[in-house]
Design an enzyme around this catalytic site. Structure first.
Site, PDB file in Angstrom:
ATOM      1  N   GLU A  72       0.877  -1.156   0.000  1.00 54.06           N
ATOM      2  CA  GLU A  72       0.000   0.000   0.000  1.00 54.06           C
ATOM      3  C   GLU A  72       0.922   1.215   0.000  1.00 54.06           C
ATOM      4  O   GLU A  72       1.843   1.262   0.823  1.00 54.06           O
ATOM      5  CB  GLU A  72      -0.805  -0.038   1.308  1.00 54.06           C
ATOM      6  CG  GLU A  72      -2.149   0.559   1.153  1.00 54.06           C
ATOM      7  CD  GLU A  72      -2.866   0.700   2.483  1.00 54.06           C
ATOM      8  OE1 GLU A  72      -2.783  -0.210   3.321  1.00 54.06           O
ATOM      9  OE2 GLU A  72      -3.496   1.744   2.648  1.00 54.06           O
TER      10      GLU A  72
ATOM     11  N   ARG B  72       5.780 -13.595   8.920  1.00 51.84           N
ATOM     12  CA  ARG B  72       6.421 -12.318   8.651  1.00 51.84           C
ATOM     13  C   ARG B  72       7.784 -12.260   9.322  1.00 51.84           C
ATOM     14  O   ARG B  72       8.076 -13.064  10.211  1.00 51.84           O
ATOM     15  CB  ARG B  72       5.549 -11.164   9.141  1.00 51.84           C
ATOM     16  CG  ARG B  72       5.305 -11.196  10.651  1.00 51.84           C
ATOM     17  CD  ARG B  72       4.266 -10.177  11.072  1.00 51.84           C
ATOM     18  NE  ARG B  72       4.727  -8.826  10.881  1.00 51.84           N
ATOM     19  CZ  ARG B  72       4.174  -7.943  10.035  1.00 51.84           C
ATOM     20  NH1 ARG B  72       3.132  -8.288   9.307  1.00 51.84           N
ATOM     21  NH2 ARG B  72       4.636  -6.731   9.932  1.00 51.84           N
TER      22      ARG B  72
ATOM     23  N   LYS C  53       4.781   0.269  10.208  1.00 55.09           N
ATOM     24  CA  LYS C  53       4.887   1.542   9.490  1.00 55.09           C
ATOM     25  C   LYS C  53       4.451   2.706  10.378  1.00 55.09           C
ATOM     26  O   LYS C  53       5.058   3.767  10.363  1.00 55.09           O
ATOM     27  CB  LYS C  53       3.947   1.522   8.275  1.00 55.09           C
ATOM     28  CG  LYS C  53       4.541   0.935   7.016  1.00 55.09           C
ATOM     29  CD  LYS C  53       3.550   1.170   5.872  1.00 55.09           C
ATOM     30  CE  LYS C  53       3.705   0.109   4.796  1.00 55.09           C
ATOM     31  NZ  LYS C  53       2.512  -0.002   3.952  1.00 55.09           N
TER      32      LYS C  53
HETATM   33  P1  ATP Z   1       0.208  -1.659   6.782  1.00 55.46           P
HETATM   34  O1  ATP Z   1      -0.776  -2.784   6.579  1.00 55.46           O
HETATM   35  O2  ATP Z   1       0.324  -1.138   8.155  1.00 55.46           O
HETATM   36  O3  ATP Z   1       0.110  -0.594   5.758  1.00 55.46           O
HETATM   37  P2  ATP Z   1       2.186  -3.539   5.889  1.00 55.46           P
HETATM   38  O4  ATP Z   1       3.530  -3.642   6.494  1.00 55.46           O
HETATM   39  O5  ATP Z   1       1.270  -4.696   5.905  1.00 55.46           O
HETATM   40  O6  ATP Z   1       1.628  -2.280   6.576  1.00 55.46           O
HETATM   41  P3  ATP Z   1       1.859  -3.450   3.005  1.00 55.46           P
HETATM   42  O7  ATP Z   1       2.170  -2.305   2.148  1.00 55.46           O
HETATM   43  O8  ATP Z   1       0.464  -3.910   3.068  1.00 55.46           O
HETATM   44  O9  ATP Z   1       2.362  -3.013   4.425  1.00 55.46           O
HETATM   45  O10 ATP Z   1       2.836  -4.659   2.721  1.00 55.46           O
HETATM   46  C1  ATP Z   1       3.186  -5.102   1.432  1.00 55.46           C
HETATM   47  C2  ATP Z   1       3.594  -6.535   1.487  1.00 55.46           C
HETATM   48  O11 ATP Z   1       4.699  -6.722   2.352  1.00 55.46           O
HETATM   49  C3  ATP Z   1       2.484  -7.414   2.003  1.00 55.46           C
HETATM   50  O12 ATP Z   1       2.334  -8.504   1.104  1.00 55.46           O
HETATM   51  C4  ATP Z   1       2.942  -7.860   3.349  1.00 55.46           C
HETATM   52  O13 ATP Z   1       2.511  -9.153   3.619  1.00 55.46           O
HETATM   53  C5  ATP Z   1       4.462  -7.795   3.234  1.00 55.46           C
HETATM   54  N1  ATP Z   1       5.060  -7.530   4.537  1.00 55.46           N
HETATM   55  C6  ATP Z   1       4.850  -6.469   5.331  1.00 55.46           C
HETATM   56  N2  ATP Z   1       5.541  -6.577   6.485  1.00 55.46           N
HETATM   57  C7  ATP Z   1       6.228  -7.744   6.415  1.00 55.46           C
HETATM   58  C8  ATP Z   1       7.135  -8.435   7.296  1.00 55.46           C
HETATM   59  N3  ATP Z   1       7.464  -7.945   8.494  1.00 55.46           N
HETATM   60  N4  ATP Z   1       7.642  -9.616   6.880  1.00 55.46           N
HETATM   61  C9  ATP Z   1       7.328 -10.109   5.678  1.00 55.46           C
HETATM   62  N5  ATP Z   1       6.486  -9.517   4.812  1.00 55.46           N
HETATM   63  C10 ATP Z   1       5.930  -8.354   5.159  1.00 55.46           C
HETATM   64 MG    MG Z   2      -0.877  -4.368   4.864  1.00 60.47          MG
END
Ligand code: ATP
Ligand code: MG
Length: 594
Positions: free
Chosen positions: A61, A296, A306
């Protein structure tokens, strides 16, 4: 949770690779067409078979900067596509207008490219935006309404929450659940036409209010949000919910393996529900994408939320998203991490379905393993103390004499040549290399002891000069003639200590930023802890250092090993020839003991 620091088998096999192997050998996706662009069933129906054997996607996102956790997902998704002759789509999941911005889109694209991946494959670019599918998503929502699978609910958010039930108690049907499809369709069109206020009604899937999986209790799929979107402007006032949008994005793009983190496991039945209904309506092509979950990345001493990272920036605790202490990709990059080191780290930690914490040292070890064979060496004095060679003129004929010295650019790569510097009457040494009274086991400078100036001469300490308050201002020593490194007979005098140095005359003065962990707690934000309570007050120490003269030609982003001190990079923002600035990336594995 266990510490799972190295997994040498990770690359050879993990559960996702087994799934892909099985799909390939069964031919699950072998007949799948690709219409040349994302699209509904008809786009792909009579299209040639997809040249990409699998399709994965990285779907951030655009609401913040990427961090090391995202790097794991990037390496995984782009890495699988690369290894299996597939494509990984770079897709922005931009369905949340309030929090998203072009600035984040740009920085995310930059981060993925810097990490070494791209989205051009099979002669086309695979950069996609969920917002490009808003028309289709609204059509899909109407198709679900018409088929009796969705209804407009006018309860308040509070009412809906109270009707949802709990883990042990079934939910209750909304009074609007029984309204006709025509009635729901009319209301949904009014929603789209901005005739209702934000939050006054939502479109919900009609599934089962008694489902043991709360995600299937008629989840919301569209809501009203009169907000300006960074790409579609004010064209829309209804936006799809993530859980509805995501499977559709995957299916339009003909993704085969949709890989996400474990939190989404409970969403999988809804993911499949949406896709099956829309395929039944003829809107989406089969075979449909399937979702798989992995654990994760949790890294000790690091926060990967974030929102919390943003608060570090907003409150001025760090100097920006690219502060070298930040676990963001831009932060790691400025700190001096290489894309190769991050890829190596991701390969080593592997993927599994079990949550674990990876020790921060795993990342540092990958960095050292990557840089050790590459980084040019240099001498640097980070806590300078002056050393005067009192018999210099006697041995070399003049106080101004400068003696040529050299050392290999890289100790194991003679083809990289030599670096040259000079030894003069006065040199800078590390403050800690002198002791007036030597503690037990101290082999460096103290009165009466001999050490070697690395790549130079053996010297013998004779004493020191102090100011009125007793502070040592200079160390005094005599140079021992005919002991220059690399000359015949240089080994005739055996010494136990070798110390690093740079000459006062040809040293390059530089600002060196010594970074340490940002937090002193290995899990700074676990269990709702206040992460600000464990900020490490020593996370940044800036010193004025002296570097060997070869560092005058260092370019921003160039990395070096400062002998005995660790790996350093010329800061990509502040460094210039006129004002050299280096960041410590990490210390050497073994601390200096001699
Ligand atoms: P938010 O949902 O708070 O915006 P997010 O960290 O989930 O934050 P996204 O932009 O939705 O951010 O993440 C993009 C991709 O990165 C998703 O497919 C998510 O699963 C993966 N991702 C995010 N954080 C991790 C992590 N700590 N380890 C592995 N993959 C991650
Ligand atoms: Mg997310």
């Amino acid at each position: 949770m266990s510490a799972d620091n190295s997994n040498p088998e990770a690359h050879a096999g993990n559960f996702l690779r087994s799934i892909i192997d099985a799909d390939l050998s069964r031919g699950t996706y072998a007949q799948r067409g690709w219409g040349g662009a994302p699209g509904a069933a008809r786009t792909h129906a009579d299209a040639p078979v997809d040249a990409a054997r699998i399709r994965t996607r990285f779907p951030p996102e655009p609401n913040g900067y990427l961090h090391v956790g995202h790097a794991k997902s990037i390496c995984l998704n782009f890495g699988l596509a690369r290894d299996y002759g597939g494509v990984c789509h770079m897709r922005f999941d931009d369905t949340n207008p309030e929090k998203e911005e072009q600035e984040y889109v740009d920085s995310i694209l930059d981060a993925v490219k810097w990490l070494g991946f791209g989205w051009d494959a099979f002669g086309q670019s695979h950069l996609y935006f969920a917002s490009d599918y808003f028309d289709f998503m609204a059509t899909a929502a109407e198709a679900l309404i018409n088929a009796g699978h969705a209804y407009v609910d006018e309860q308040s958010a509070d009412q809906m929450r109270s009707m949802r039930g709990t883990l042990t108690e079934a939910g209750r049907d909304s009074p609007y659940r029984a309204r006709t499809a025509a009635d729901s369709l009319a209301r949904f069109r009014e929603m789209r036409a901005a005739q209702h206020a934000d939050g006054s009604m939502v479109l919900r899937a009609k599934i089962d209010m008694a489902s043991p999986n709360i995600n299937l209790r008629d989840p919301a799929i569209y809501r009203i949000r009169k907000a300006t979107h960074h790409r579609t402007g004010d064209q829309w006032c209804v936006y799809p919910m993530y859980a509805f949008a995501h499977p559709i994005e995957d299916a339009l793009e003909r993704v085969t393996h949709s890989i996400c983190t474990l939190e989404f496991e409970d969403q999988r039945p809804f993911y499949d529900w949406v896709l099956a209904r829309l395929a039944d309506c003829g809107l989406l092509a089969r075979p449909l994408p399937r979702q798989y979950e992995f654990a994760r990345l949790n890294l000790t001493y690091v926060m990967t939320s974030k929102r919390r990272l943003k608060s570090l920036v907003d409150e001025g605790i760090v100097q920006g998203w690219d502060d070298p202490r930040m676990p963001t990709i831009v932060g790691l990059r400025r700190r001096g991490y290489t894309p190769e080191a991050i890829q190596l780290f991701c390969e080593r930690i592997g993927v599994s379905k079990a949550d674990s914490w990876i020790d921060y040292s795993t990342l540092e070890i990958a960095l050292r393993d990557d840089l050790d064979p590459k980084a040019a060496r240099a001498m640097a004095v980070l806590a300078p103390l002056k050393l005067k060679l009192t018999n210099w003129a006697y041995v070399f004929g003049s106080t101004d004499h400068m003696e040529d010295c050299s050392a290999p650019v890289h100790p194991h790569l003679p083809q990289r040549g030599q670096r040259n510097f000079k030894l003069g009457q006065e040199v800078w040494i590390e403050n800690e290399d002198f002791a007036e009274v030597a503690p037990k086991g101290f082999f460096r400078l103290f009165p009466g002891n001999k050490v070697r100036l690395k790549y130079g001469y053996v010297i013998e300490c004779t004493g020191c000069e102090k100011n009125e308050s007793g502070k040592v201002e200079a160390v005094l020593a005599r140079v021992v003639a005919d002991t220059k490194s690399g000359t015949p007979g240089s080994g005739s005098i055996k010494v136990k200590g070798v110390i690093t140095w740079v000459s006062v005359q040809d040293a390059l003065a530089a600002e060196v930023r010594l970074y340490e962990r940002l937090f002193s707690d290995p899990q700074p934000d676990a269990g709702g802890k206040d992460f600000k309570a464990s900020l490490n007050p020593h996370s940044l120490k800036t010193v004025m250092a002296y570097l060997e003269p070869s560092m005058a030609s260092a370019l921003p982003d160039q990395r070096f090993q400062f002998e005995r001190h660790g790996y350093f990079v010329a800061d990509r923002v502040d460094h210039s020839a006129a004002r050299p600035v280096f960041n410590r990336i990490t210390t050497l594995k073994d601390s200096y003991t001699k």
